[in-house]
Design a protein around this motif. Structure first.
Motif, PDB file in Angstrom:
ATOM      1  N   TRP A  37       0.934  -1.290   0.072  1.00 13.51           N
ATOM      2  CA  TRP A  37      -0.079   0.008   0.061  1.00 13.51           C
ATOM      3  C   TRP A  37       0.951   1.184   0.005  1.00 13.51           C
ATOM      4  O   TRP A  37       0.588   2.112  -0.826  1.00 13.51           O
ATOM      5  CB  TRP A  37      -0.991   0.009   1.269  1.00 13.51           C
ATOM      6  CG  TRP A  37      -2.067  -0.902   1.076  1.00 13.51           C
ATOM      7  CD1 TRP A  37      -2.062  -2.330   1.514  1.00 13.51           C
ATOM      8  CD2 TRP A  37      -3.275  -0.825   0.190  1.00 13.51           C
ATOM      9  NE1 TRP A  37      -3.213  -2.883   1.305  1.00 13.51           N
ATOM     10  CE2 TRP A  37      -4.008  -1.944   0.647  1.00 13.51           C
ATOM     11  CE3 TRP A  37      -3.775   0.193  -0.430  1.00 13.51           C
ATOM     12  CZ2 TRP A  37      -5.261  -2.090  -0.290  1.00 13.51           C
ATOM     13  CZ3 TRP A  37      -4.952   0.020  -1.124  1.00 13.51           C
ATOM     14  CH2 TRP A  37      -5.594  -1.147  -1.084  1.00 13.51           C
ATOM     15  N   THR A  38       2.024   1.243   0.858  1.00 16.42           N
ATOM     16  CA  THR A  38       3.026   2.491   0.833  1.00 16.42           C
ATOM     17  C   THR A  38       3.625   2.557  -0.566  1.00 16.42           C
ATOM     18  O   THR A  38       3.400   3.828  -1.170  1.00 16.42           O
ATOM     19  CB  THR A  38       3.964   2.212   1.671  1.00 16.42           C
ATOM     20  OG1 THR A  38       3.431   1.855   3.144  1.00 16.42           O
ATOM     21  CG2 THR A  38       4.727   3.272   2.052  1.00 16.42           C
ATOM     22  N   TRP A  39       4.043   1.517  -1.286  1.00 19.12           N
ATOM     23  CA  TRP A  39       4.477   1.846  -2.465  1.00 19.12           C
ATOM     24  C   TRP A  39       3.530   2.135  -3.905  1.00 19.12           C
ATOM     25  O   TRP A  39       3.898   2.996  -4.538  1.00 19.12           O
ATOM     26  CB  TRP A  39       5.095   0.402  -2.962  1.00 19.12           C
ATOM     27  CG  TRP A  39       6.643  -0.043  -2.422  1.00 19.12           C
ATOM     28  CD1 TRP A  39       6.737  -0.868  -1.594  1.00 19.12           C
ATOM     29  CD2 TRP A  39       7.690   0.767  -2.689  1.00 19.12           C
ATOM     30  NE1 TRP A  39       7.933  -0.917  -1.212  1.00 19.12           N
ATOM     31  CE2 TRP A  39       8.877   0.122  -1.871  1.00 19.12           C
ATOM     32  CE3 TRP A  39       8.108   1.642  -3.673  1.00 19.12           C
ATOM     33  CZ2 TRP A  39      10.197   0.520  -2.199  1.00 19.12           C
ATOM     34  CZ3 TRP A  39       9.341   2.186  -3.500  1.00 19.12           C
ATOM     35  CH2 TRP A  39      10.313   1.521  -2.754  1.00 19.12           C
ATOM     36  N   THR A  40       2.356   1.658  -3.373  1.00 18.07           N
ATOM     37  CA  THR A  40       1.142   2.185  -4.213  1.00 18.07           C
ATOM     38  C   THR A  40       1.067   3.639  -4.156  1.00 18.07           C
ATOM     39  O   THR A  40       0.907   4.525  -5.175  1.00 18.07           O
ATOM     40  CB  THR A  40      -0.069   1.179  -4.066  1.00 18.07           C
ATOM     41  OG1 THR A  40       0.044  -0.144  -4.368  1.00 18.07           O
ATOM     42  CG2 THR A  40      -1.237   1.755  -5.136  1.00 18.07           C
ATOM     43  N   GLY A  41       1.037   4.116  -2.863  1.00 13.70           N
ATOM     44  CA  GLY A  41       0.683   5.694  -2.591  1.00 13.70           C
ATOM     45  C   GLY A  41       1.840   6.521  -3.195  1.00 13.70           C
ATOM     46  O   GLY A  41       1.446   7.356  -3.643  1.00 13.70           O
ATOM     47  N   LEU A  42       3.193   5.859  -3.147  1.00 18.61           N
ATOM     48  CA  LEU A  42       4.171   6.556  -3.571  1.00 18.61           C
ATOM     49  C   LEU A  42       4.139   6.677  -5.137  1.00 18.61           C
ATOM     50  O   LEU A  42       4.356   7.694  -5.500  1.00 18.61           O
ATOM     51  CB  LEU A  42       5.429   5.911  -3.035  1.00 18.61           C
ATOM     52  CG  LEU A  42       5.893   5.996  -1.783  1.00 18.61           C
ATOM     53  CD1 LEU A  42       6.969   4.921  -1.524  1.00 18.61           C
ATOM     54  CD2 LEU A  42       6.278   7.276  -1.185  1.00 18.61           C
ATOM     55  N   ILE A  43       3.924   5.843  -5.841  1.00 18.50           N
ATOM     56  CA  ILE A  43       3.731   5.574  -7.092  1.00 18.50           C
ATOM     57  C   ILE A  43       2.642   6.502  -7.678  1.00 18.50           C
ATOM     58  O   ILE A  43       2.780   7.516  -8.595  1.00 18.50           O
ATOM     59  CB  ILE A  43       3.604   4.427  -7.590  1.00 18.50           C
ATOM     60  CG1 ILE A  43       4.859   3.514  -7.582  1.00 18.50           C
ATOM     61  CG2 ILE A  43       3.325   4.503  -9.294  1.00 18.50           C
ATOM     62  CD1 ILE A  43       4.724   1.933  -7.603  1.00 18.50           C
ATOM     63  N   LEU A  44       1.505   6.676  -6.981  1.00 22.36           N
ATOM     64  CA  LEU A  44       0.260   7.355  -7.442  1.00 22.36           C
ATOM     65  C   LEU A  44       0.662   8.767  -7.388  1.00 22.36           C
ATOM     66  O   LEU A  44       0.013   9.659  -7.794  1.00 22.36           O
ATOM     67  CB  LEU A  44      -0.803   6.977  -6.725  1.00 22.36           C
ATOM     68  CG  LEU A  44      -1.736   5.548  -7.056  1.00 22.36           C
ATOM     69  CD1 LEU A  44      -2.797   4.987  -6.026  1.00 22.36           C
ATOM     70  CD2 LEU A  44      -1.938   5.458  -8.679  1.00 22.36           C
ATOM     71  N   SER A  45       1.374   9.153  -6.011  1.00 24.12           N
ATOM     72  CA  SER A  45       1.694  10.480  -5.928  1.00 24.12           C
ATOM     73  C   SER A  45       2.366  10.877  -6.971  1.00 24.12           C
ATOM     74  O   SER A  45       2.413  12.022  -7.316  1.00 24.12           O
ATOM     75  CB  SER A  45       2.466  10.600  -4.406  1.00 24.12           C
ATOM     76  OG  SER A  45       1.492  10.205  -3.464  1.00 24.12           O
ATOM     77  N   GLY A  46       3.683  10.143  -7.373  1.00 26.01           N
ATOM     78  CA  GLY A  46       4.539  10.661  -8.324  1.00 26.01           C
ATOM     79  C   GLY A  46       3.732  10.945  -9.628  1.00 26.01           C
ATOM     80  O   GLY A  46       3.802  11.890 -10.375  1.00 26.01           O
ATOM     81  N   ALA A 147      10.687   9.477   1.352  1.00 26.30           N
ATOM     82  CA  ALA A 147      10.260   8.719   0.211  1.00 26.30           C
ATOM     83  C   ALA A 147       8.816   9.553  -0.623  1.00 26.30           C
ATOM     84  O   ALA A 147       9.151   9.595  -1.814  1.00 26.30           O
ATOM     85  CB  ALA A 147       9.656   7.203   0.736  1.00 26.30           C
ATOM     86  N   PHE A 148       8.261   9.995   0.067  1.00 26.08           N
ATOM     87  CA  PHE A 148       7.134  10.607  -0.612  1.00 26.08           C
ATOM     88  C   PHE A 148       7.684  11.890  -1.207  1.00 26.08           C
ATOM     89  O   PHE A 148       7.169  12.375  -2.434  1.00 26.08           O
ATOM     90  CB  PHE A 148       6.098  11.003   0.300  1.00 26.08           C
ATOM     91  CG  PHE A 148       5.048  10.088   0.551  1.00 26.08           C
ATOM     92  CD1 PHE A 148       3.886   9.854  -0.464  1.00 26.08           C
ATOM     93  CD2 PHE A 148       5.043   9.235   1.456  1.00 26.08           C
ATOM     94  CE1 PHE A 148       3.174   8.923  -0.402  1.00 26.08           C
ATOM     95  CE2 PHE A 148       3.993   8.229   1.567  1.00 26.08           C
ATOM     96  CZ  PHE A 148       3.015   8.028   0.853  1.00 26.08           C
ATOM     97  N   LEU A 149       8.661  12.697  -0.856  1.00 29.41           N
ATOM     98  CA  LEU A 149       9.493  14.072  -1.214  1.00 29.41           C
ATOM     99  C   LEU A 149      10.097  13.499  -2.525  1.00 29.41           C
ATOM    100  O   LEU A 149      10.064  14.158  -3.651  1.00 29.41           O
ATOM    101  CB  LEU A 149      10.530  14.505  -0.415  1.00 29.41           C
ATOM    102  CG  LEU A 149       9.896  15.551   0.540  1.00 29.41           C
ATOM    103  CD1 LEU A 149      10.832  16.023   1.470  1.00 29.41           C
ATOM    104  CD2 LEU A 149       9.260  16.893  -0.248  1.00 29.41           C
TER     105      LEU A 149
END
Length: 241
Positions: A37-46, A147-149
């Protein structure tokens, strides 16, 4: 400043914020590994930031100054990263408190110290280095923020480089470097665990301490961020090239 960046996509940006926040906060309680879920959130944010940043040339044509646009993009990325990291960390830490084994399925969470756990048979035992402390909570949050940045900043770089194939290739190369570094670190830990399983007397680390994990994230994120900074600067200086 924020409106200078998100104005053309304000509606979908707000909708995406709500959906991604809900997914990060509740998804891991429903199904799948928490780290997924964290990786999915990161990719979608990008992807979301890339979609917003591709409007740079249109906004420039409407006389939006480059400095104002970039300040808005950077401020939005920072606020987004802090909020999403807080949601992600809170959900992950609750999962870890409920089950010490959660850390095996979420690369971003940091644990420290022993913790007592009761199995399904009612037997209580102690798990070493699977507990939580103020320090492990802080490290988990900091790593998530970085990571999110990295992903949002990369998204801004990709979006502002739309149609500029040299810049996009450089960004792709930096992403490959980041993936190789991350994969290399994880392959080493797998190898170390296998060696320890064969011979328990071998003294090699089989996991990363919190500060080492944080340093790894910084090193992995360095290439995309540095390359992204260069591509954004070039796009802002030459909006029509």
């Amino acid at each position: 400043m924020l409106t200078a960046f998100i104005r053309p996509v304000r509606g979908e940006f707000i909708l995406a914020f709500v959906l991604i926040a809900l997914a990060l906060g509740l998804g891991r309680f429903w199904a799948f590994d928490g780290g997924l879920w964290t990786w999915t959130g990161l990719i979608l944010s990008g992807l979301l930031f890339a979609n917003a940043a591709k409007n740079w040339t249109k906004l420039h044509a409407l006389d939006v100054p480059a400095r104002r646009w970039f300040s808005g993009a950077l401020t939005t990325a920072i606020i987004w990263s802090i909020v999403m990291a807080a949601i992600t960390s809170a959900a992950a830490l609750i999962m870890q408190r409920n089950s010490p084994y959660y850390a095996w399925y979420d690369w971003f969470i940091n644990t420290e110290g022993p913790v007592k756990h009761v199995d399904t048979n009612g037997v209580e035992y102690v798990l070493l280095d699977m507990g939580l402390s103020p320090a492990s909570v802080a490290w988990t949050f900091l790593i998530s923020v970085i990571a999110f940045l990295a992903f949002t900043f990369a998204g801004i770089a990709i979006g502002s480089s739309t149609g500029r194939w040299t810049q996009l290739l450089m960004l792709g190369g930096s992403a490959v470097i980041a993936l190789v570094l991350l994969a290399g670190a994880n392959l080493y830990l797998i190898w170390a665990a296998e060696q320890r399983a064969v011979n328990a007397e071998i003294v090699i680390p089989i996991s990363l301490e919190s500060w080492q994990r944080f340093l790894l994230v910084l090193v992995v994120a360095a290439a995309p961020i540095i390359t992204g900074w260069w591509t954004i600067r070039r796009s802002l200086q030459h909006p029509w090239n």
